[in-house]
Design an enzyme around this catalytic site. Structure first.
Site, PDB file in Angstrom:
ATOM      1  N   SER A 143       3.448   2.893   5.838  1.00 47.88           N
ATOM      2  CA  SER A 143       3.981   1.821   6.687  1.00 47.88           C
ATOM      3  C   SER A 143       2.899   0.931   7.291  1.00 47.88           C
ATOM      4  O   SER A 143       3.007   0.487   8.434  1.00 47.88           O
ATOM      5  CB  SER A 143       4.903   2.398   7.775  1.00 47.88           C
ATOM      6  OG  SER A 143       6.012   3.061   7.175  1.00 47.88           O
ATOM      7  N   GLU A 162       5.395  10.507  -4.043  1.00 49.42           N
ATOM      8  CA  GLU A 162       6.672  10.409  -4.779  1.00 49.42           C
ATOM      9  C   GLU A 162       6.559  11.091  -6.139  1.00 49.42           C
ATOM     10  O   GLU A 162       7.524  11.670  -6.636  1.00 49.42           O
ATOM     11  CB  GLU A 162       7.086   8.929  -4.899  1.00 49.42           C
ATOM     12  CG  GLU A 162       7.588   8.403  -3.554  1.00 49.42           C
ATOM     13  CD  GLU A 162       7.379   6.913  -3.321  1.00 49.42           C
ATOM     14  OE1 GLU A 162       7.159   6.166  -4.292  1.00 49.42           O
ATOM     15  OE2 GLU A 162       7.411   6.507  -2.135  1.00 49.42           O
ATOM     16  N   GLU A 203      -2.088   9.668   2.815  1.00 49.49           N
ATOM     17  CA  GLU A 203      -0.761   9.121   3.088  1.00 49.49           C
ATOM     18  C   GLU A 203       0.142  10.217   3.641  1.00 49.49           C
ATOM     19  O   GLU A 203       0.698  11.018   2.869  1.00 49.49           O
ATOM     20  CB  GLU A 203      -0.139   8.589   1.800  1.00 49.49           C
ATOM     21  CG  GLU A 203      -0.929   7.494   1.136  1.00 49.49           C
ATOM     22  CD  GLU A 203      -0.039   6.613   0.277  1.00 49.49           C
ATOM     23  OE1 GLU A 203       0.076   5.431   0.593  1.00 49.49           O
ATOM     24  OE2 GLU A 203       0.572   7.118  -0.679  1.00 49.49           O
ATOM     25  N   GLY A 207       5.807  -1.028   0.877  1.00 50.02           N
ATOM     26  CA  GLY A 207       6.802  -2.063   1.213  1.00 50.02           C
ATOM     27  C   GLY A 207       6.195  -3.424   1.537  1.00 50.02           C
ATOM     28  O   GLY A 207       6.651  -4.453   1.008  1.00 50.02           O
ATOM     29  N   LYS A 265       5.596   0.192  -6.577  1.00 52.65           N
ATOM     30  CA  LYS A 265       6.562   1.238  -6.980  1.00 52.65           C
ATOM     31  C   LYS A 265       7.487   0.679  -8.068  1.00 52.65           C
ATOM     32  O   LYS A 265       7.032  -0.084  -8.907  1.00 52.65           O
ATOM     33  CB  LYS A 265       7.342   1.731  -5.769  1.00 52.65           C
ATOM     34  CG  LYS A 265       6.434   2.086  -4.599  1.00 52.65           C
ATOM     35  CD  LYS A 265       7.139   2.820  -3.510  1.00 52.65           C
ATOM     36  CE  LYS A 265       6.198   2.985  -2.334  1.00 52.65           C
ATOM     37  NZ  LYS A 265       6.616   3.967  -1.376  1.00 52.65           N
ATOM     38  N   GLY A 317       7.232   4.560   3.734  1.00 49.72           N
ATOM     39  CA  GLY A 317       8.521   3.888   3.595  1.00 49.72           C
ATOM     40  C   GLY A 317       9.476   4.157   4.747  1.00 49.72           C
ATOM     41  O   GLY A 317      10.662   3.857   4.659  1.00 49.72           O
ATOM     42  N   HIS A 320       0.531  10.426  -6.161  1.00 49.33           N
ATOM     43  CA  HIS A 320       1.315   9.824  -5.074  1.00 49.33           C
ATOM     44  C   HIS A 320       2.396  10.817  -4.643  1.00 49.33           C
ATOM     45  O   HIS A 320       2.925  11.564  -5.466  1.00 49.33           O
ATOM     46  CB  HIS A 320       1.949   8.509  -5.554  1.00 49.33           C
ATOM     47  CG  HIS A 320       2.574   7.730  -4.439  1.00 49.33           C
ATOM     48  ND1 HIS A 320       3.826   8.011  -3.960  1.00 49.33           N
ATOM     49  CD2 HIS A 320       2.095   6.703  -3.688  1.00 49.33           C
ATOM     50  CE1 HIS A 320       4.096   7.175  -2.962  1.00 49.33           C
ATOM     51  NE2 HIS A 320       3.066   6.373  -2.783  1.00 49.33           N
ATOM     52  N   ASN A 366       1.016  -1.010  -3.790  1.00 48.43           N
ATOM     53  CA  ASN A 366       1.814  -0.155  -4.670  1.00 48.43           C
ATOM     54  C   ASN A 366       3.236  -0.706  -4.694  1.00 48.43           C
ATOM     55  O   ASN A 366       3.995  -0.510  -3.751  1.00 48.43           O
ATOM     56  CB  ASN A 366       1.798   1.287  -4.141  1.00 48.43           C
ATOM     57  CG  ASN A 366       2.704   2.201  -4.952  1.00 48.43           C
ATOM     58  OD1 ASN A 366       3.109   1.847  -6.070  1.00 48.43           O
ATOM     59  ND2 ASN A 366       3.022   3.367  -4.418  1.00 48.43           N
TER      60      ASN A 366
HETATM   61  C1  PEP Z   1       3.076   3.994  -0.570  1.00 43.99           C
HETATM   62  O1  PEP Z   1       4.016   3.966  -1.329  1.00 43.99           O
HETATM   63  O2  PEP Z   1       1.991   4.408  -0.988  1.00 43.99           O
HETATM   64  C2  PEP Z   1       3.263   3.532   0.805  1.00 43.99           C
HETATM   65  C3  PEP Z   1       2.297   3.716   1.670  1.00 43.99           C
HETATM   66  O3  PEP Z   1       4.454   2.923   1.106  1.00 43.99           O
HETATM   67  P1  PEP Z   1       4.822   2.151   2.489  1.00 43.99           P
HETATM   68  O4  PEP Z   1       3.682   1.226   2.795  1.00 43.99           O
HETATM   69  O5  PEP Z   1       6.090   1.429   2.189  1.00 43.99           O
HETATM   70  O6  PEP Z   1       4.984   3.191   3.542  1.00 43.99           O
END
Ligand code: PEP
Length: 251
Positions: free
Chosen positions: A211, A96, A166, A233, A11, A172, A94, A9
């Protein structure tokens, strides 16, 4: 046996140049025969991604979609549009989108139903905030997020849905859920589906996101109910993402 799936992802990150260099590295470094890999770029780059990934075995999708076929929905994308650009998957719900853009469980359910109707695979994101975890309501929150979709589309549809668990506090932040913490919620999700249909529950892929990086991917993916990862990320670093996919392929 559920095949492992790892999704990137991106983003709202990237550029044409970065898209090209990341995808060249993904194509060279990911064994598409051993693992399913999906890239979710910003929508503007989907056409470029489609061109670069066509025929490679790697797949792509959008980070969001609108449920309507067309109309006065400024800034939105329809499923017909994403299909025209070869998207096989779409991310839905998601955290966000939920936190920053006010998307509800009902919105997620409507979008999942529309995606299935259009023959696009929804990757449904669920997860609790830190406050909810500390209040001991993780299962209640995740259960409600799942039930909203189950009630809308029915259990059979989960043969064609990918779930991404998640925990919001791990996205993040660099704070990964421990493999045991993640496995516990994955097992809960599978048990919730199994209450409706054991076979569907056994088939449905449940990814972990929050993460994920090369250093922790293997022990997460070794958990019995973790079928891969949704990676933010670390998916913007070619060597990290390809190593995560390799970990999934090897488990
Ligand atoms: C995500 O945006 O779905 C995500 C898991 O981000 P990160 O891996 O940066 O925590």
């Amino acid at each position: 046996m559920r095949r492992k799936l790892v999704a990137a992802n991106w983003k709202m990150n990237g550029s044409k140049a970065q898209t090209e260099s990341l995808l060249n590295a993904f194509v060279a470094g990911i064994d598409a025969k051993a693992v399913d890999a999906v890239v979710f770029p910003p929508a503007l780059y989907v056409a470029q991604v489609a061109q670069l990934l066509n025929g490679t075995g790697l797949e792509w999708g959008t980070q969001n979609v609108h449920a309507a076929d067309n109309g006065a929905f400024t800034g939105e994308l329809s499923l017909g549009m994403v299909k025209e650009f070869g998207c096989r998957y779409v991310l839905i719900g998601h955290s966000e989108r939920r936190e920053l853009f006010g998307e509800t469980n009902a919105d997620a359910a409507t979008k999942v139903a529309a995606a299935l109707n259009a023959d696009v695979i929804p990757m449904l994101c669920v997860g609790e905030t830190l406050q909810q975890r500390e209040a001991g309501t993780t299962e209640a929150v995740v259960g409600e997020q799942l039930d909203a979709v189950l009630n809308e589309v029915g259990i059979e549809a989960f043969k064609r849905i990918v779930i991404a668990y998640e925990p919001v506090w791990a996205i993040g932040t660099g704070k990964t859920a421990t493999p045991e913490q993640a496995q516990a919620v994955h097992a809960f999700i599978r048990a919730r589906l199994a209450k409706a249909d054991g076979d569907v529950a056994a088939q449905c892929r449940v990814l972990y996101g929050g993460s994920v990086k090369a250093a922790n991917a293997q022990e997460l993916f070794q958990q019995p109910d973790i079928d891969g990862g949704l990676v933010g990320g670390a998916s913007l670093q070619a060597d990290e993402f390809t190593a995560i996919c390799q970990a999934a392929a090897e488990v």
